[in-house]
Structure formats: structure tokens, C-alpha cells
Design an enzyme around this catalytic site. Structure first.
Site, PDB file in Angstrom:
ATOM      1  N   TYR A 264     -12.294 -14.629   3.552  1.00  0.00           N
ATOM      2  CA  TYR A 264     -11.255 -13.608   3.751  1.00  0.00           C
ATOM      3  C   TYR A 264     -10.736 -13.652   5.184  1.00  0.00           C
ATOM      4  CZ  TYR A 264      -9.056  -9.058   4.267  1.00  0.00           C
ATOM      5  OH  TYR A 264      -8.165  -8.053   4.525  1.00  0.00           O
TER       6      TYR A 264
ATOM      7  N   LYS B  29       0.814  -1.216   0.000  1.00  0.00           N
ATOM      8  CA  LYS B  29       0.000   0.000   0.000  1.00  0.00           C
ATOM      9  C   LYS B  29       0.849   1.269   0.000  1.00  0.00           C
ATOM     10  CE  LYS B  29      -3.338  -2.926   0.399  1.00  0.00           C
ATOM     11  NZ  LYS B  29      -4.011  -3.432  -0.802  1.00  0.00           N
TER      12      LYS B  29
ATOM     13  N   TYR C 206      -2.924 -12.188   2.930  1.00  0.00           N
ATOM     14  CA  TYR C 206      -2.636 -11.950   1.517  1.00  0.00           C
ATOM     15  C   TYR C 206      -1.451 -12.774   1.014  1.00  0.00           C
ATOM     16  CZ  TYR C 206      -5.845  -8.042   1.989  1.00  0.00           C
ATOM     17  OH  TYR C 206      -6.964  -7.283   2.232  1.00  0.00           O
TER      18      TYR C 206
END
Length: 338
Positions: free
Chosen positions: A263, A49, A289
């Protein structure tokens, strides 16, 4: 594609390393695996990010924002990196965290990324799982505006065309590194969730005519939805860059076989991948992730998806601080433990 035309706050530690994973490659006995270390981008343990936020936060400053507001899951890497960027730039930060897992372990609800959000000075609100977080984000921004603030809303994962510019740049950086090293790449693999990383990489790779296929290993949405999201964002990013039509639908490939229960829900493959990277290469993945992305990489290598000797780059999206929110997943004894 001339990225210097876009405002950018240059805080990331770039270029990130491109390194061979010799012991992992030997253990799998198939592809020659390399890793692009985007866990090394800097600011609050780094992660993917940071690249996106260089462009997003520059846009926020240009628009005169005095507070950024964003959203993510409880152990959001994006939220933590946004809070760190805001602290560095002297902006306030407000975060909405969605309970997507239902976990109540104090490590999950108060440690890892959650601890760092608060250390960086962010204020935090919580939302139950399944709510429309984009709508909640807009409501929060409207409330802050009514209070006299100048909010800048950043979508989950920083995944809009401005944020995706960070991975257009990363694709160009990666190909330049490979060329300098004389390394002919056959494939790139990375985790894909909110779509910005995969979308930006696709546009960047197409822009330099790399002819290197990109495989996203999904961590949340079903395959049709994930590919639809990535394709839409890639097209919007290409439009922003002035190269409409550069992305073809067949450029977008996601494998969602490794999501597991949902998730952020641990899987045996994720646990094995985290342990293999830690014990063979001294590298830390995250449980949401990069851990599931690496689980896909490992399983596909074992199944012969990659040709023997094929050069595969795994892009590490960072987030290892999230491991401290998942201590229970690694408590059980493992076979062949030291």
C-alpha cells in the site's frame, strides 16, 4: 432503492462529469475509455470520500456529535476530506494517521494531504504501521467521550454501510448520465482499497439492473481478502437499503496484480499511468489509488482483456494532492520526456 430516506448533508458538486478519454484510448488502441470525474466532488480538491461523507456527516449531526474522529494512512485522502467536511459544518476533527510505508521524506510526512489536514484545523496523532487501526479509533473515541466530548467515529475510508450509500447513489448517477448520452457501457473500472466505493457501486448497479460488470483494481489486500471485504460490505449495505440478497458473490471481482510492494509504495506502472493521464488528457491521478487503478486499466488494455471498441468507464477517485507527498517518485528522467 430510495436514498432520500437517509439523512444527507448535500455539499458535493454533483453530478460529476462523464468524459471521453480520446487520446488515451487512441494510444492504447483497444477500448473506448471514458472517465467519471469523482475528483471533481468539491471541498478541499474533492475525491470519492466526499460522496460517503454526505451520509456519514449527516448521521454524525443527527447523533449530536461535536467532534468526528477517523483514521487512515499518512497521506490519507479520506482524512483530508473528513477534515474539510468538519470545518464546513463547524465540527472538530481528530485524525489518527498510520505509518504504512515507512517513508521519512518531509514531502511525504508534512506535505500533500498532511498539510491540508492541519489547514482544515484537524488535530492529528500518529501510529506505527501494522497496528489495529480500528481498535485505535475506538480507543480515541472512548478517550474523547471521557473528556466530555461527543465523538462520532468514522472508519477508515468512510467504508461502512452508511458511507457506501454515497456510491449506491453514484452508480445510479452514472447510469442516468450514460442513458442521457446514449452511451452503452460495457464495463466500469476503479481502484479498490477500504471497499466502500466498490461495494456501494455494486449495490447501486444491481439495484438498477444495469448489467454492467465492475472491476476493482486492488491497492492493498490480496485478492481473496479484498473480495471478501467488498462482498461483506456490499451485503451489509443492501441490508441497510432493505434489499437483502441483491448482491451475488460473483458480482465482486478484484484484480490485485498492481499493488506492487505494498500500500502506498510506488510502482513503475503507477508512474507511467500518472504521466500518461497528465500528458495525454491533462488529468491528475493520485499515486496510491487512482494511479494504481489506472496502471491496471492500461496494462489490461494492452493485454487485450477489453475487447476492441468496448466502452469502459474509469472512475477517478481523486486524491491528486497526494502527488505532492511523492515528489521523489517522479524525479528520475523518463523516456520520451518532452
Amino acid at each position: 432503492m430510495h436514498l432520500a430516506r437517509f439523512p444527507r448533508v448535500r455539499l458535493a458538486h454533483l453530478p460529476t462529469p462523464l468524459e471521453p478519454l480520446e487520446r488515451l484510448s487512441a494510444a492504447l488502441g483497444g477500448p473506448d475509455i471514458w472517465i467519471k470525474r469523482d475528483d471533481c466532488t468539491g471541498l478541499s480538491t474533492g475525491g470519492n470520500k466526499t460522496r460517503k461523507l454526505e451520509f456519514l456527516m449527516a448521521d454524525a449531526l443527527e447523533r449530536g456529535a461535536d467532534i468526528v474522529v477517523t483514521q487512515g494512512a499518512t497521506q490519507s485522502n479520506h482524512a483530508r476530506q473528513t477534515a474539510a467536511f468538519a470545518a464546513k459544518l463547524g465540527l472538530d476533527c481528530h485524525i489518527l494517521l498510520e505509518d504504512r510505508t515507512g517513508f521519512r521524506d518531509p514531502d511525504y510526512t508534512a506535505n500533500g494531504n498532511v498539510l491540508l489536514d492541519r489547514l482544515h484545523g484537524a488535530t492529528v496523532e500518529h501510529r506505527p504501521g501494522g497496528v489495529d487501526m480500528n481498535a485505535e479509533l475506538q480507543k480515541a473515541a472512548a478517550r474523547l467521550s471521557a473528556e466530555g466530548r461527543r465523538p462520532y467515529a468514522i472508519p477508515g475510508g468512510g467504508s461502512n454501510p452508511i458511507g457506501a450509500l454515497g456510491y449506491v447513489d453514484a452508480a445510479q448517477e452514472l447510469m442516468c448520465q450514460a442513458d442521457m448520452m446514449g452511451l452503452a457501457l460495457d464495463r466500469i473500472v476503479t481502484a479498490t482499497g477500504s471497499a466502500g466505493t466498490q461495494a456501494g457501486l455494486i449495490v447501486g448497479l444491481k439495484g438498477v439492473n444495469a448489467q454492467v460488470p465492475l472491476l476493482g483494481i486492488g491497492v492493498r489486500a490480496p485478492k481473496p481478502k479484498q473480495e471478501e471485504n467488498v462482498f461483506a460490505l456490499a451485503c451489509a449495505t443492501a441490508d441497510l437499503l432493505g434489499v437483502p440478497g441483491i448482491v451475488d458473490r460473483e458480482d465482486v471481482v478484484a484484480n490485485t496484480d498492481y499493488v506492487g510492494g505494498g500500500y502506498g509504495i510506488p510502482t513503475p506502472g503507477m508512474i507511467e499511468a500518472v504521466e500518461m493521464f497528465a500528458r495525454l488528457e491533462g488529468l491528475l491521478l493520485d499515486p496510491v489509488y487512482s494511479g494504481k487503478g489506472a496502471a491496471g486499466l492500461i496494462d489490461l488494455a494492452r493485454k487485450g482483456f477489453f475487447a476492441k471498441g468496448e466502452t469502459v468507464v474509469f472512475l477517478h477517485t481523486g486524491g491528486s494532492v497526494g502527488l505532492f507527498g511523492y515528489t521523489g517518485a517522479f524525479d528520475a528522467p523518463r523516456e520520451n520526456a518532452a
